[in-house]
Design a protein around this motif. Sequence first.
Motif, PDB file in Angstrom:
ATOM      1  N   ARG A  58      59.584  38.785  46.296  1.00 54.16           N
ATOM      2  CA  ARG A  58      60.872  39.074  46.946  1.00 54.16           C
ATOM      3  C   ARG A  58      61.822  39.766  45.980  1.00 54.16           C
ATOM      4  N   LEU A  59      61.663  39.493  44.698  1.00 55.81           N
ATOM      5  CA  LEU A  59      62.519  40.120  43.689  1.00 55.81           C
ATOM      6  C   LEU A  59      61.978  41.472  43.244  1.00 55.81           C
ATOM      7  N   GLY A  60      60.784  41.839  43.719  1.00 58.81           N
ATOM      8  CA  GLY A  60      60.213  43.133  43.377  1.00 58.81           C
ATOM      9  C   GLY A  60      59.553  43.188  42.015  1.00 58.81           C
ATOM     10  N   LEU A  61      59.129  42.021  41.473  1.00 52.15           N
ATOM     11  CA  LEU A  61      58.580  41.970  40.124  1.00 52.15           C
ATOM     12  C   LEU A  61      57.086  42.254  40.048  1.00 52.15           C
ATOM     13  N   LEU A  62      56.385  42.191  41.167  1.00 53.79           N
ATOM     14  CA  LEU A  62      54.933  42.304  41.149  1.00 53.79           C
ATOM     15  C   LEU A  62      54.529  43.770  41.306  1.00 53.79           C
ATOM     16  N   GLY A  63      53.890  44.306  40.270  1.00 51.49           N
ATOM     17  CA  GLY A  63      53.569  45.729  40.275  1.00 51.49           C
ATOM     18  C   GLY A  63      54.817  46.588  40.263  1.00 51.49           C
ATOM     19  N   MET A  64      55.883  46.098  39.614  1.00 49.60           N
ATOM     20  CA  MET A  64      57.195  46.741  39.734  1.00 49.60           C
ATOM     21  C   MET A  64      57.225  48.131  39.107  1.00 49.60           C
ATOM     22  N   HIS A  65      56.320  48.413  38.164  1.00 46.88           N
ATOM     23  CA  HIS A  65      56.304  49.726  37.517  1.00 46.88           C
ATOM     24  C   HIS A  65      55.384  50.709  38.234  1.00 46.88           C
ATOM     25  N   LEU A  66      54.785  50.287  39.360  1.00 46.04           N
ATOM     26  CA  LEU A  66      53.945  51.168  40.166  1.00 46.04           C
ATOM     27  C   LEU A  66      54.780  51.797  41.273  1.00 46.04           C
ATOM     28  N   THR A  67      54.287  52.891  41.836  1.00 43.86           N
ATOM     29  CA  THR A  67      55.009  53.585  42.904  1.00 43.86           C
ATOM     30  C   THR A  67      54.214  53.537  44.193  1.00 43.86           C
ATOM     31  N   GLY A  68      54.934  53.553  45.311  1.00 43.29           N
ATOM     32  CA  GLY A  68      54.291  53.542  46.618  1.00 43.29           C
ATOM     33  C   GLY A  68      53.769  52.166  46.985  1.00 43.29           C
ATOM     34  N   TYR A  69      53.316  52.039  48.218  1.00 40.51           N
ATOM     35  CA  TYR A  69      52.666  50.819  48.709  1.00 40.51           C
ATOM     36  C   TYR A  69      53.564  49.586  48.551  1.00 40.51           C
ATOM     37  N   ASP A  70      54.858  49.777  48.765  1.00 39.47           N
ATOM     38  CA  ASP A  70      55.877  48.731  48.680  1.00 39.47           C
ATOM     39  C   ASP A  70      56.125  48.243  47.258  1.00 39.47           C
ATOM     40  N   CYS A  71      55.681  48.977  46.259  1.00 39.17           N
ATOM     41  CA  CYS A  71      55.981  48.641  44.871  1.00 39.17           C
ATOM     42  C   CYS A  71      57.342  49.219  44.493  1.00 39.17           C
ATOM     43  N   ALA A  72      58.000  48.610  43.517  1.00 32.08           N
ATOM     44  CA  ALA A  72      59.403  48.929  43.244  1.00 32.08           C
ATOM     45  C   ALA A  72      59.597  50.274  42.564  1.00 32.08           C
TER      46      ALA A  72
END
Length: 388
Positions: A58-72
């Motif tokens: 919910r905080l966007g920490l998982l895979g946060m340095h990736l782009t697309g696919y709901d990553c931050a």
Amino acid sequence: MTSSPAQLFAIDSLLTDDDRDIATTVRKLVDDRLRPDIAEWYESGSIPARELAQEFGRLGLLGMHLTGYDCAGASATAYGLACLELEACDSGLRSLVSVQGSLAMFAIWRYGSEGHKEQWLPDMAAGQAIGCFGLTEPDFGSDPAGMRTRATLDGTDWILNGTKMWITNGSVADVAVVWAQTDDGIRGFVVPTTTPGFSAPAIKNKLSLRASITSELVLDGVRLPADAMLPEAKGLSAPLSCLNEARFGIVFGALGAARDCLQTTLDYTASRQIFGRPLAAYQLSQAKLANMTLELGKGMLLALHLGRLKDAGTLRPEQVSLGKLNNVRESLSIARECRTLLGAAGITGEYPLMRHANNLESVLTYEGTSEVHQLVIGRALTGESAFR
């Protein structure tokens, strides 16, 4: 007037507004949600992994340095700072996020098919699905090229047999990225953990990383369709690139444990009276505090420099080895030195010092031992490989 180690090095002046906002947000999560329970989780050797994964998602920490696919799509530096704040609570919590995002998710994001990405990454980013990364084997840690896990073709299906060891998140994972020998070299496979023949018994009796789930992976005739293979991953360079992503997070993360130890010790020595004066008022105490502050600050400057290089797309693996080797080694030294200033109080669970020190003993050897990183650096300096 007193200054914190970060203030002495003016670290805040090196951060962007986004960097500061992310670090502040994660620190608030740590203080409000994680720190009150971490000692109990460590003592019991268990954590509410699924609940935490969803909070991190919910905080966007998982895979946060990736782009697309709901990553931050955050910067590498911001991701590093998030790792630092998590590990200031406990290395096991940073490991959960690191393995999810930098190993399992990155492997699928970088080497998977579009189907793999659409099937797994949004749920993993949300913490609805947990991933693990199966590379290390009981007899092959620093030498993963010797792995014995094998994938053989049966018609168009793959059959996987083998054992993986020391796998973070393994027994709670929904999907495992497993690396295996094939007739075409080392390849990666996306393995739903409900597949028959897959099991992940938890490893018990750990004295380090107790607030983290560590497992064995057993693959006994695991049958997978042809499209389970990661199409873009061929050879050992693919899993090693994933490890490099995780090592980058450790460069920052270990400093969080060191910072927590040092701040705890500054607070303790300021109030602890000995021979009628605060412990912090003695020369030997101040010498220790000054030396530890120096190493922590130097480690932060190195981490931030490597973060900027990664954001610029110029960071090299041997530079990550510099950061991992230095920052974990110095953080462990800080944790041990802080314990001496707390005396007997330092060995109790009332303070985080021994917990951090125990955890850092594992961090020192996972994602590449200190010796491996020394040889990586040595190879870069001399052009000679001393691994064999």
